[in-house]
Design a protein around this motif. Structure first.
Motif, PDB file in Angstrom:
ATOM      1  N   ILE A   1     -73.760 -54.074 -21.163  1.00  0.00           N
ATOM      2  CA  ILE A   1     -74.774 -54.573 -21.501  1.00  0.00           C
ATOM      3  C   ILE A   1     -74.545 -56.532 -22.235  1.00  0.00           C
ATOM      4  CG2 ILE A   1     -77.454 -55.618 -21.672  1.00  0.00           C
ATOM      5  CD1 ILE A   1     -77.563 -52.026 -21.066  1.00  0.00           C
ATOM      6  N   THR A   2     -74.358 -56.253 -23.541  1.00  0.00           N
ATOM      7  CA  THR A   2     -74.093 -57.391 -24.335  1.00  0.00           C
ATOM      8  C   THR A   2     -73.111 -58.687 -23.285  1.00  0.00           C
ATOM      9  OG1 THR A   2     -74.236 -55.828 -26.335  1.00  0.00           O
ATOM     10  CG2 THR A   2     -73.178 -58.219 -26.669  1.00  0.00           C
TER      11      THR A   2
ATOM     12  N   PHE B   1     -74.101 -62.095 -23.134  1.00  0.00           N
ATOM     13  CA  PHE B   1     -73.208 -63.505 -23.267  1.00  0.00           C
ATOM     14  C   PHE B   1     -72.791 -64.433 -21.592  1.00  0.00           C
ATOM     15  CE2 PHE B   1     -71.891 -61.467 -27.229  1.00  0.00           C
ATOM     16  CZ  PHE B   1     -71.225 -62.795 -27.638  1.00  0.00           C
ATOM     17  N   ALA B   2     -72.495 -63.699 -20.826  1.00  0.00           N
ATOM     18  CA  ALA B   2     -72.554 -64.273 -19.484  1.00  0.00           C
ATOM     19  C   ALA B   2     -74.095 -65.071 -18.582  1.00  0.00           C
ATOM     20  CB  ALA B   2     -72.141 -63.621 -18.488  1.00  0.00           C
TER      21      ALA B   2
ATOM     22  N   ILE C   1     -80.514 -57.894 -27.026  1.00  0.00           N
ATOM     23  CA  ILE C   1     -79.760 -58.578 -27.492  1.00  0.00           C
ATOM     24  C   ILE C   1     -80.218 -60.309 -27.298  1.00  0.00           C
ATOM     25  CG2 ILE C   1     -77.087 -58.854 -26.326  1.00  0.00           C
ATOM     26  CD1 ILE C   1     -77.639 -55.727 -25.755  1.00  0.00           C
ATOM     27  N   ARG C   2     -80.682 -60.631 -26.445  1.00  0.00           N
ATOM     28  CA  ARG C   2     -80.254 -61.847 -25.955  1.00  0.00           C
ATOM     29  C   ARG C   2     -81.630 -62.569 -27.299  1.00  0.00           C
ATOM     30  NH1 ARG C   2     -82.684 -61.573 -21.432  1.00  0.00           N
ATOM     31  NH2 ARG C   2     -81.252 -61.440 -20.192  1.00  0.00           N
ATOM     32  N   GLU C   3     -82.380 -61.857 -27.396  1.00  0.00           N
ATOM     33  CA  GLU C   3     -82.730 -62.898 -28.782  1.00  0.00           C
ATOM     34  C   GLU C   3     -82.403 -62.554 -30.145  1.00  0.00           C
ATOM     35  OE1 GLU C   3     -86.603 -61.846 -31.161  1.00  0.00           O
ATOM     36  OE2 GLU C   3     -86.389 -61.012 -29.108  1.00  0.00           O
ATOM     37  N   HIS C   4     -80.919 -62.015 -30.232  1.00  0.00           N
ATOM     38  CA  HIS C   4     -80.368 -61.366 -31.220  1.00  0.00           C
ATOM     39  C   HIS C   4     -79.346 -62.671 -31.113  1.00  0.00           C
ATOM     40  CE1 HIS C   4     -77.665 -59.939 -34.376  1.00  0.00           C
ATOM     41  NE2 HIS C   4     -76.889 -60.720 -34.149  1.00  0.00           N
ATOM     42  N   LEU C   5     -78.705 -62.782 -30.060  1.00  0.00           N
ATOM     43  CA  LEU C   5     -78.011 -63.775 -29.736  1.00  0.00           C
ATOM     44  C   LEU C   5     -77.989 -65.057 -30.137  1.00  0.00           C
ATOM     45  CD1 LEU C   5     -75.549 -62.299 -26.883  1.00  0.00           C
ATOM     46  CD2 LEU C   5     -74.702 -62.630 -29.678  1.00  0.00           C
TER      47      LEU C   5
END
Length: 310
Positions: free
Chosen positions: A32-33, A37-38, A80-84
């Motif tokens: 998922i991570t 990213f993609a 994950i999106r929020e963290h990245l």
């Protein structure tokens, strides 16, 4: 010493790098991570504990995995999106070391313990092994976060050894938050220092002096002591004096396994023994996921010596 053959089952066999996940959950998280990213326009190479993009920037997975750990898998993508997004923003933020003076930095420096597997690119930071799987690093304490010294920043502000001396002194000045003595059935006990500070477990660096100071007990160098740091808010020890060490090591093994698996900030599920020069790991995860206690020849000699003293 048949008691050492007993096993304390771990709740689950952890992934080797993202240890609060099982292997299958960790692989799902990594998939998922990479997809997130993609979606954000970044192609990355996924490693067990970090990801690397085309610009050779490393993205550690530990913190975001910890954030996802207590959420259902369907919520991971958003987390994950929020963290990245926060991480990418931080790449453009000013370096906190640039705004501090040579006087400020030592006051805000702490020696701190980290799980080695949680630190991608660790060779870029000054560190030393504290115990198997645990490293000591230099942390700069900031109002809202903690950042780790790189080699360049450590050299800029006096070097690793000088900063470590100040970091240890700052650890010694911390208040004792919660101290508990936990008795074991059949005799023996161990001591747990608990607290909300992110540096509580790092006070293991102050052993055996800290234990003697708080208990009034003198450490017998020929016997040593037991130590565990299940997570960053717990440090546990037992000063070896007599045969009650048998109950202590078994109790500490259970305590460490639970404190490690139940925490979002784990350090180590293991119990260690100070052998006079370094920490020796006494526990290991067996093939069936249990936690077994391994008696080395050196530790066996201590047990035999204790028995002979009785």
């Amino acid at each position: 010493m048949g008691i050492f053959r007993k096993k304390s089952p771990l709740p689950e066999t952890p992934d080797s790098h993202l240890t609060f996940f099982t292997a299958s959950s960790a692989n799902n998280f990594r998939t998922i991570t990479r997809e997130v990213f993609a979606e954000m326009g970044l192609e990355v190479v996924m490693h067990p504990g970090h990801a690397v993009d085309d610009s050779e920037r490393e993205f550690g997975l530990w913190n975001v995995a910890a954030a996802c750990h207590d959420q259902p898998p369907y919520a991971w993508r958003g987390a994950i999106r929020e963290h990245l997004q926060r991480v990418l923003t931080s790449f453009d933020a000013p370096d906190p070391f640039d705004s501090l003076t040579p006087t400020d930095v030592p006051r805000q420096t702490f020696a701190r313990l980290y799980e080695e597997a949680s630190m991608p690119g660790i060779d870029g930071y000054p560190h030393r092994e504290f115990a198997p799987g645990i490293v000591e690093m230099l942390a700069l304490d900031l109002p809202d976060t903690v950042t780790v010294f790189s080699h360049n920043n450590a050299n800029k502000f006096g070097g690793f050894e000088a900063l470590r001396t100040r970091g240890m002194a700052n650890l010694r000045r911390l208040e004792v938050e919660q101290l508990e003595t936990l008795p074991m059935q059949g005799g023996g006990s161990f001591t747990a220092l608990l607290g909300d500070s992110v540096y509580t477990a790092s006070r293991a660096l102050l052993l055996p002096g800290l234990a003697s100071e708080l208990s009034g007990k003198r450490v017998r160098e020929e016997f040593g002591w037991l130590m565990s740091v299940p997570n960053r808010h717990q440090v546990v020890w037992h000063i070896i004096e007599d045969a009650t060490v048998v109950g202590a090591v078994n109790g500490m093994a259970r305590f460490a396994a639970m404190g490690y698996s139940d925490s979002l900030t784990p350090l180590s599920p293991h119990v260690f023994w100070w052998d006079g020069t370094s920490y020796e790991q006494l526990t290991q995860v067996s093939d069936d996921g249990g936690l077994a206690i391994r008696v080395s020849p050196a530790f066996q000699a201590v047990l035999e010596s204790i028995t002979a003293d009785r």
